[in-house]
Design a protein around this motif. Structure first.
Motif, short mmCIF file in Angstrom:
data_model
loop_
_atom_site.label_atom_id
_atom_site.label_comp_id
_atom_site.label_asym_id
_atom_site.label_seq_id
_atom_site.Cartn_x
_atom_site.Cartn_y
_atom_site.Cartn_z
N PHE A 1 -84.16 -68.86 37.17
CA PHE A 1 -85.79 -68.62 37.15
C PHE A 1 -86.67 -69.93 38.20
CE2 PHE A 1 -85.60 -67.36 32.65
CZ PHE A 1 -84.54 -67.60 32.12
N GLY A 2 -88.12 -69.32 38.12
CA GLY A 2 -88.82 -70.11 38.58
C GLY A 2 -89.31 -71.56 37.80
N PHE B 1 -92.82 -67.90 32.68
CA PHE B 1 -91.23 -68.18 34.11
C PHE B 1 -90.94 -66.69 34.44
CE2 PHE B 1 -89.82 -72.19 33.15
CZ PHE B 1 -90.45 -72.75 31.50
N TYR C 1 -91.03 -64.75 31.16
CA TYR C 1 -90.90 -65.01 30.02
C TYR C 1 -92.09 -65.98 29.29
CZ TYR C 1 -85.60 -63.50 29.55
OH TYR C 1 -84.65 -63.13 29.37
N GLN D 1 -93.31 -69.15 26.84
CA GLN D 1 -92.35 -69.76 26.08
C GLN D 1 -93.65 -70.84 25.61
OE1 GLN D 1 -90.30 -73.35 27.92
NE2 GLN D 1 -89.39 -73.90 26.24
N ASN E 1 -93.01 -75.32 21.78
CA ASN E 1 -91.69 -76.16 20.87
C ASN E 1 -90.51 -74.86 20.45
OD1 ASN E 1 -91.69 -78.80 20.76
ND2 ASN E 1 -93.90 -78.67 19.23
N GLU E 2 -90.79 -73.57 21.49
CA GLU E 2 -90.65 -72.19 21.03
C GLU E 2 -89.97 -72.11 21.50
OE1 GLU E 2 -94.20 -70.24 18.12
OE2 GLU E 2 -93.37 -69.40 19.61
N ALA E 3 -88.71 -71.24 22.27
CA ALA E 3 -87.73 -70.78 22.63
C ALA E 3 -88.68 -69.67 23.57
CB ALA E 3 -86.54 -69.94 21.96
N PRO E 4 -88.18 -69.54 24.56
CA PRO E 4 -88.40 -68.93 25.96
C PRO E 4 -88.48 -67.28 24.98
CG PRO E 4 -87.32 -70.41 26.94
CD PRO E 4 -87.12 -70.51 25.41
N LYS E 5 -89.13 -66.63 25.49
CA LYS E 5 -89.23 -64.66 25.44
C LYS E 5 -89.53 -63.94 25.57
CE LYS E 5 -89.96 -66.24 20.36
NZ LYS E 5 -91.05 -65.50 18.84
N LEU E 6 -88.71 -62.66 26.41
CA LEU E 6 -88.64 -61.90 27.27
C LEU E 6 -90.13 -61.56 27.41
CD1 LEU E 6 -88.32 -60.38 29.74
CD2 LEU E 6 -86.97 -58.54 28.38
N LEU F 1 -96.15 -71.29 27.95
CA LEU F 1 -95.52 -71.78 29.93
C LEU F 1 -94.67 -70.70 29.59
CD1 LEU F 1 -94.17 -73.65 32.08
CD2 LEU F 1 -92.82 -73.84 30.44
N PHE G 1 -88.59 -60.32 35.64
CA PHE G 1 -88.31 -61.09 34.09
C PHE G 1 -90.05 -61.59 34.38
CE2 PHE G 1 -84.49 -58.87 32.55
CZ PHE G 1 -84.08 -59.22 33.31
#
Lengths: 113, 113
Positions: free
Chosen positions: A103-104, A89, A36, A38, A41-46, A87, A34
């Motif tokens: 996760f890396g 991942f 992701y 980010q 100030n947000e959540a990680p998203k696929l 960012l 996967f």
């Protein structure tokens, strides 16, 4: 054990240039990879996912190909935009890990005007 | 898209204090996870659960407890908070069916003074 390596901590590019973010993994089981993203100030998203060897997968202008022979799943884009600053991942799910993702450490992409 | 919410969004406490972080998901996902995010370490799994009453230990569990009260609700407890637990905490959920892609909440920023 299973692991994910992202070699670049920070990548800085000018808008319009191509980018490749490196991801390699280690597992002795069948992998599912996967990416992701980010934003600040947000959540990680696929962003992308794949378990098929040598097949390119694409989303929102980004693409990646899982190469099991080299244990790699590099993320690419042909022309980066300011909004791509974030960012990124890489993450691994392997059949021995159940429902866990490894996760890396992440790569920060900064796009300059 | 999966909906995961977290509260509080920001929390400041003192060393030795008790803190509870809350997470709720409304997508009937079986699996829920707690991560901490620190610069240079990426996302590290603290605890996870595959259903109400179930708890699995993650990769960095020391100093943390967790409880899954319902399918929707997952709590992270810090009973004697320490400055080393200052971090950004994310909750995530995933379906029991593969490939186990995870959906993240907005995060809770915790500061332990």
């Amino acid at each position: 054990g299973d692991s994910v390596t992202q070699t670049e901590g920070l990548v800085t590019l000018t808008k319009g240039l191509p980018v490749m973010l490196n991801c390699t993994y280690q597992t002795t089981y069948s992998p599912f990879l996967f990416w992701y993203v980010q934003h600040l100030n947000e959540a990680p998203k696929l962003l992308l996912k794949s378990s098929t060897d040598n097949k390119r997968t694409e989303h929102q202008g980004f693409y990646a190909t899982l190469h099991k022979s080299s244990s790699s799943f590099h993320l690419q884009k042909s022309s980066v935009q300011l909004s791509d600053s974030a960012l990124y991942f890489c993450a691994l799910s392997a059949s021995n890990m159940g429902y866990k993702l490894t996760f890396g450490t992440g790569t920060s992409l900064l796009v300059d005007p | 898209e999966a909906a995961v919410t977290q509260s509080p969004r920001n929390k400041v406490t003192v060393t030795g204090g008790n803190v509870t972080l809350s997470c709720r998901q409304t997508n009937s996902h079986n699996y829920m996870y707690w991560y901490r995010q620190d610069t240079g370490h990426g996302l590290r799994l603290i605890h996870y659960s595959y259903g109400a009453g179930n708890l699995q230990i993650g990769d960095v569990p020391d100093g943390y407890k967790a409880t899954r009260t319902t399918q929707e609700d997952f709590f992270l407890l810090l009973e004697l908070a320490s400055p080393s637990q200052t971090s950004l905490y994310f909750c995530a959920s995933s379906d029991a069916r593969g490939p186990y892609e995870q959906y993240f909440g907005p995060g809770t920023r915790l500061t332990v003074l």
